[in-house]
Design a protein around this motif. Structure first.
Motif: not given
Length: 382
Positions: A205-221
């Protein structure tokens, strides 16, 4: 009976009176804005949401109600996430007075005390989020919340809960998750007690605020993520980076928003402004519950019909595995006497919630006719 005669003023007397009256009226007209400005209290009120998110709009609905009812005596200035501090820092900023108030969720300060998540994303023993807010305001929850804020954490904060949220989807994935085993090893974004739940299921599990989620998903993080609802998920850009949207989950079966104010500043308000701040919580809570009934289904349809999203129901074995995982998480946190972030106070809150849910759930499950039966009768005919 006495005959009262009215004496009409002469022209000069009338003009003299009118001149004096006009001068007084003009003085009053000029002075009024200055008095109003002198009495206005302006507070910086930051949300934890990006400006384009429906949640920031909902924060604005609350702000509008306060500002309209306060009649110029109190004005909340709404700011989006990051305007002053990051989304996860609003509690500390409100405590210190850097912010005067904030709109967010209790899970964003889960790191201070794990019981915080019980006041936002509790285990799924509540029927729905309105049932949860019933516990908070009429079943002893607010007193426990204040005990945590004042006695356990000693924060310079006044808080209210508002806005019943529907069950949150399991989340977004590149491929469907069809078996419990597929969850193991997945890097996944969530917050609060759900982090404990998904860790129990073997996820990373990784805790991220709303605005950071999609970029992390896009980069494969991360391999998958949940945020909250179709309207937020759509505007945040999830359909651009993943096409599988899995609905139904017990990880955040109920949730509500939290509205915070700096305690010293709140207590300095006159009684009528305190009442406006509190009753606007109730009014905006009702309005939100009506608004999302229109917005969430519409945005889900937009994503599935125009953006190529596949909305899939989470398989029952995964839901059952979540419930078993909840048993383990609650037992572990209730029995953890080594940490002030769990242990006796955590169990005290859980006991109160279980008592409320047992009593209210027994009534409503016995009393309410099954909505699925009626829906299928009227709308699911071949």
């Amino acid at each position: 009976m006495t005959d009262v005669k009215t004496q009409r003023p002469g022209r000069r007397g009338f003009l003299k009176t009118a001149a004096v009256g006009g001068a007084v009226a003009a003085a009053g007209t000029l002075a009024a804005p200055q008095v109003s400005r002198a009495q206005t209290i302006t507070w910086r009120f930051q949300s934890t949401w990006p400006a384009r998110d429906i949640f920031h709009e909902i924060a604005g609905d609350y702000v509008k109600r306060v500002n309209d009812m306060a009649g110029g005596r109190l004005r909340l200035e709404l700011l989006p996430a990051g305007a002053v501090v990051g989304a996860f820092q609003v509690m500390d900023a409100t405590h210190s007075g850097t912010l005067d108030g904030a709109h967010g969720v209790t899970v964003y300060w889960y790191g201070k005390n794990k019981a915080a998540s019980l006041f936002g994303t509790s285990p799924p023993w509540f029927r729905d989020a309105n049932n949860f807010l019933g516990w908070f305001y009429h079943g002893g929850g607010e007193a426990l919340y204040n005990e945590m804020i004042n006695d356990v954490l000693r924060l310079n904060i006044v808080g209210f809960l508002t806005g019943p949220m529907p069950t949150q989807p399991l989340g977004w994935f590149k491929n469907p998750v069809e078996r419990v085993e597929q969850l193991r090893g997945l890097k996944f974004r969530t917050v609060g007690l759900a982090t404990e739940l998904f860790n129990e299921l073997g996820m990373a599990v990784v805790a991220l605020p709303g605005g950071e989620i999609v970029p992390a998903l896009e980069r494969g993080v991360i391999d998958g993520a949940e945020f909250n609802n179709p309207s937020s998920d759509r505007v945040l850009g999830f359909p651009d980076v993943a096409k599988v949207y899995m609905l139904q989950s017990f990880h955040q079966h109920v949730e509500s928003f939290e509205i915070l104010f700096n305690k010293q500043k709140y207590e300095a308000l006159p009684a009528e402004l305190k009442a406006i701040v509190r009753f606007a919580v109730e009014a905006s809570s009702s309005d939100m519950s009506w608004k999302i009934q229109e917005r969430y289904p519409k945005d889900l349809i937009e994503m599935t019909q125009r953006q190529g999203v596949r909305a899939i129901t989470t398989p029952r074995p995964i839901l059952e595995a979540q419930l078993r995982a909840w048993d383990a998480v609650v037992a572990k946190l209730e029995g953890d006497t080594s940490s002030p972030a769990a242990g006796p106070f955590f169990k005290k809150v859980c006991d109160s919630q279980r008592d409320w849910c047992r009593r209210t759930g027994t009534y409503f499950l016995r009393n309410e006719a099954p909505s699925v039966l009626a829906f299928n009768h009227f709308f699911a005919r071949g």
